[in-house]
Design a protein around this motif. Structure first.
Motif: not given
Length: 146
Positions: A114, A116, A126, A146
């Motif tokens: 992933s 983000p 994301v 994050v």
């Protein structure tokens, strides 16, 4: 590309808790858009008023596609901008306190793959790759700040 019938299948069931659920004025927290490509999903979650540096936003993606985002809205109290100090008299954004936003992507994913990004406009964006193998119960991404 298929017709508009697919759009209803992509509308996520979003669950809000804490102050995200209580916020009734101002831009709502937890609006979710999901994009689909051949190999990945892109999701964008509106988190207006949430500041990356002060809100401790984190999220978790499970291999079955379940996403959970947690954070804390700062209190209105006092706001310091440059050399001036402001006391907030009007609270239009989500009230202060913890919140969660949960939803499920249309299919299984590989949580390890992933990417983000918490944008300056309060959007968590994301990209996560679709799963090529059947997910197991143990497959999940550890929570990410994050």
């Amino acid at each position: 590309m298929e017709g508009n019938g697919d759009q209803t299948m992509l509308k996520p069931s979003v669950i809000l808790t804490g102050t995200a659920k209580e916020g009734s004025s101002g831009p709502p927290i937890g609006l979710v858009d999901i994009g689909v490509s051949e190999g990945a999903y892109l999701f964008r979650v509106a988190l207006p008023g949430v500041r990356k540096d002060r809100s401790k936003v984190k999220f978790e993606i499970k291999s079955d596609g379940k996403v959970q985002i947690e954070g804390v809205m700062s209190g209105p109290g006092f706001l310091k901008e440059s050399s001036a100090m402001y006391q907030m008299k009007v609270q239009q954004l989500c009230p202060p306190g913890p919140f969660t936003v949960s939803f499920k992507l249309p299919g299984p994913v590989d949580p390890r793959l992933s990417s983000p990004s918490f944008r300056p406009d309060g959007i968590l964006e994301v990209v996560v790759m679709k799963s090529r193998a059947q997910p197991t119960v143990a497959d999940s991404q550890p929570p990410l700040g994050v």
